[in-house]
Write an enzyme that holds these catalytic residues in place. Structure first.
Site, PDB file in Angstrom:
ATOM      1  N   GLU A  34       0.843  -1.199   0.000  1.00 51.86           N
ATOM      2  CA  GLU A  34       0.000   0.000   0.000  1.00 51.86           C
ATOM      3  C   GLU A  34       0.876   1.247   0.000  1.00 51.86           C
ATOM      4  O   GLU A  34       1.793   1.377   0.804  1.00 51.86           O
ATOM      5  CB  GLU A  34      -0.910   0.006   1.224  1.00 51.86           C
ATOM      6  N   GLY A  39      -6.799   0.404   3.891  1.00 55.17           N
ATOM      7  CA  GLY A  39      -8.228   0.648   3.763  1.00 55.17           C
ATOM      8  C   GLY A  39      -8.586   1.325   2.466  1.00 55.17           C
ATOM      9  O   GLY A  39      -9.754   1.340   2.057  1.00 55.17           O
ATOM     10  N   LYS A  51     -20.180   9.035   5.006  1.00 61.10           N
ATOM     11  CA  LYS A  51     -21.354   8.709   5.818  1.00 61.10           C
ATOM     12  C   LYS A  51     -21.308   9.441   7.153  1.00 61.10           C
ATOM     13  O   LYS A  51     -22.353   9.784   7.727  1.00 61.10           O
ATOM     14  CB  LYS A  51     -21.447   7.197   6.035  1.00 61.10           C
ATOM     15  N   SER A 180     -24.563  13.553 -11.408  1.00 61.76           N
ATOM     16  CA  SER A 180     -25.612  13.215 -10.436  1.00 61.76           C
ATOM     17  C   SER A 180     -25.675  11.728 -10.136  1.00 61.76           C
ATOM     18  O   SER A 180     -26.747  11.184  -9.882  1.00 61.76           O
ATOM     19  CB  SER A 180     -26.979  13.677 -10.959  1.00 61.76           C
ATOM     20  N   GLY A 181     -24.513  11.071 -10.163  1.00 65.42           N
ATOM     21  CA  GLY A 181     -24.459   9.714  -9.652  1.00 65.42           C
ATOM     22  C   GLY A 181     -24.511   9.751  -8.142  1.00 65.42           C
ATOM     23  O   GLY A 181     -24.780  10.790  -7.533  1.00 65.42           O
ATOM     24  N   ALA A 182     -24.230   8.619  -7.513  1.00 70.55           N
ATOM     25  CA  ALA A 182     -24.328   8.541  -6.051  1.00 70.55           C
ATOM     26  C   ALA A 182     -23.439   9.568  -5.362  1.00 70.55           C
ATOM     27  O   ALA A 182     -23.872  10.240  -4.416  1.00 70.55           O
ATOM     28  CB  ALA A 182     -23.972   7.128  -5.585  1.00 70.55           C
ATOM     29  N   ASP A 310     -12.312  -1.639  -8.297  1.00 69.74           N
ATOM     30  CA  ASP A 310     -12.561  -0.544  -9.238  1.00 69.74           C
ATOM     31  C   ASP A 310     -11.612  -0.523 -10.420  1.00 69.74           C
ATOM     32  O   ASP A 310     -11.890   0.129 -11.424  1.00 69.74           O
ATOM     33  CB  ASP A 310     -12.473   0.810  -8.510  1.00 69.74           C
ATOM     34  N   ALA A 318     -17.673  -0.798  -3.352  1.00 70.25           N
ATOM     35  CA  ALA A 318     -16.774  -1.408  -2.380  1.00 70.25           C
ATOM     36  C   ALA A 318     -17.157  -2.849  -2.073  1.00 70.25           C
ATOM     37  O   ALA A 318     -16.295  -3.732  -1.974  1.00 70.25           O
ATOM     38  CB  ALA A 318     -16.775  -0.580  -1.092  1.00 70.25           C
ATOM     39  N   HIS A 444     -44.150  -5.963  13.100  1.00 78.48           N
ATOM     40  CA  HIS A 444     -44.905  -4.698  13.149  1.00 78.48           C
ATOM     41  C   HIS A 444     -44.655  -4.015  14.498  1.00 78.48           C
ATOM     42  O   HIS A 444     -44.647  -4.678  15.526  1.00 78.48           O
ATOM     43  CB  HIS A 444     -46.393  -4.982  12.988  1.00 78.48           C
TER      44      HIS A 444
END
Length: 465
Positions: A34, A39, A51, A180-182, A310, A318, A444
């Site tokens: 890396e 990560g 998020k 306007s993708g995610a 990717d 991911a 419920h």
């Protein structure tokens, strides 16, 4: 003399580090290389820290609408630096977690920039030092980066990619989101909820173009109601940054070009795979538009070279990368239970306000495939839990094959649908029919009852709407 392993993984994103863990579990001596932070982009600069930001904007939205819940909040405000600090702490905590997982599974971590020099050989540049590694198999998991506009490179000051948008030095007052993708819609949602005036420009005829058309239409209305300006069938012809902001020339569907000024712009027009300068060309590894070609197990056309995530084909998610990592590791280890990668049951999620989630075919794609379909829909306003939460906007849509009862696709928009979608993903994986879903009992009061009602609706049996 080179250090020798059974497997070397180049890149430690959600595909790479998961592949390394699974390989180690199967008894392979494994190293992971890396150049930045364990990560990868997702954990450090994508999925997770965004998020954290969106959670902040969600809470801020509730604070500014506290009266709707019978609460009193005086003069809600925010500290931008502390918002960013929290997001970075979340990423840092998970980065440390991946380090712990590598140690627990006895995966050797090699820091530096890796290059494949020949079959089974990889060199890692660490400043002035070079470390040589060897392994029969190498998995390329180098991921991707944000695509720049060819005429306006992101400068981190007024023109941003997602990385800049996660660590803003100042809050935009008037924000242009290109794409306007995610990613584009999530940042539009965050900054709009934090008080920015947001304009979204999309070249195609609707936002979130990979989603079902009815979901896109609902999102357009919802975001517009929140105060955003949505411009479709339009492109940014020119983007110039100045001391006080950016000037954009926007060409609309009729060919008319208008010039507008914004404090900042976010470019969210896709990704570029990280395939350059890692030795692929010399080995003759085949690519399509820069993305590495693989079979269903992650094999490339060159023996001993594998690729996941990717850096390969779509969807660029991911969780898809992680599963590809497991499949490739198991194939390399000769694990008898390995299954080929399938991409027709991968959920997609957009964590805006409202959220969007989907799996399988849209109604249009199902019809294009020659399927005769039954479609069910159920609105949030018909659900007691949604009303109690104050989240009564949205709907769930299910698409079935009329002949066989196969669940072809599910599409959701509204509160917490990114959590609900997994129920339909499991149903599709188990090849569940409409009859089995109809006879399933849902607790419920829950939002998940809408999933049941949507299935019932497809067969003319909805009970609560």
């Amino acid at each position: 003399m080179a250090d020798t392993y059974d497997l070397i993984v180049l890149g430690s994103g959600p595909g790479g580090y998961v592949a390394a863990i699974r390989a180690a579990q199967l008894g392979l001596k494994t190293a992971i290389v890396e150049r930045e932070r364990l990560g990868g982009i997702c954990l450090n600069w994508g999925c997770i820290p965004t998020k954290a930001l969106l959670r902040t904007s969600e809470i801020y939205h509730y604070m500014t609408h506290a009266a709707d819940y019978g609460l009193t909040v005086e003069k809600p405000g925010f500290d931008l630096a502390k918002i960013v600090e929290r997001s970075r702490k979340v990423a840092g905590q998970l980065n440390a977690g991946v380090k712990g997982l590598m140690k627990k599974n006895r995966v050797t971590v090699v820091e530096g920039t890796g290059t494949i020099t020949a079959k089974g050989k990889l060199s890692v540049k660490q400043g002035d030092k070079t470390v040589n590694l060897e392994a029969k198999n190498i998995i390329v998991a180098t991921g991707a980066r944000a695509r720049d506009l060819p005429f306006a490179k992101a400068d981190g000051d007024k023109i941003w990619t997602y990385r800049h948008a996660m660590v803003p030095q100042e809050m935009p007052t008037r924000l242009l989101v290109i794409g306007s993708g995610a990613i584009g819609v999530e940042f539009a949602s965050f900054y709009s909820d934090m008080g920015a005036e947001v304009t979204v420009v999309e070249m195609l005829d609707r936002i979130l173009p990979v989603e079902d058309a009815e979901i896109s239409e609902f999102m357009t209305k919802a975001l517009t109601k929140q105060g955003m300006k949505i411009v479709t069938k339009a492109g940014v012809e020119k983007l110039e940054a100045g001391a006080k902001g950016v000037t954009a020339a926007i060409k609309d569907k009729d060919g008319k070009v208008s010039t507008e000024t914004f404090s900042h712009a976010i470019v969210a027009i896709g990704i570029v795979p990280n395939t350059e300068e890692i030795g692929l060309e010399a080995l003759g590894v085949k690519t399509t538009r820069g993305h590495i070609d693989t079979d269903a197990y992650g094999r490339t056309n060159v023996d001993g070279i594998w690729a996941i995530g990717d850096v390969t084909g779509p969807p660029w998610l991911a969780h898809k990368a992680s599963h590809e990592g497991v499949v490739a590791a198991e194939a390399i280890a000769g694990y008898k239970g390995v299954h080929p990668m399938k991409t027709d049951n991968i959920p997609g999620c957009t964590y805006a306000r409202p959220q969007v989630a989907s799996v399988g075919l849209t109604e249009a794609k199902a019809k294009e495939a020659g399927r005769k379909v039954k479609v069910g829909k159920f609105p949030f306003i018909g659900n007691g839990k949604a009303i109690a939460l104050g989240e009564a906007e949205g709907f769930i849509k299910t698409v079935f094959d009329e002949t066989t009862g196969e669940l072809l696709g599910a599409h959701m928009v509204g509160a917490e649908v990114t959590e609900l979608i997994q129920g339909y993903v499991i149903a599709r994986e188990l090849e569940t029919t409409e009859e089995e879903l109809i006879h399933t009992i849902f607790a419920h009061p829950t939002l998940s009852e809408m999933m049941h009602e949507s299935v019932l609706s497809a067969y003319g049996r909805a009970l609560h709407f």
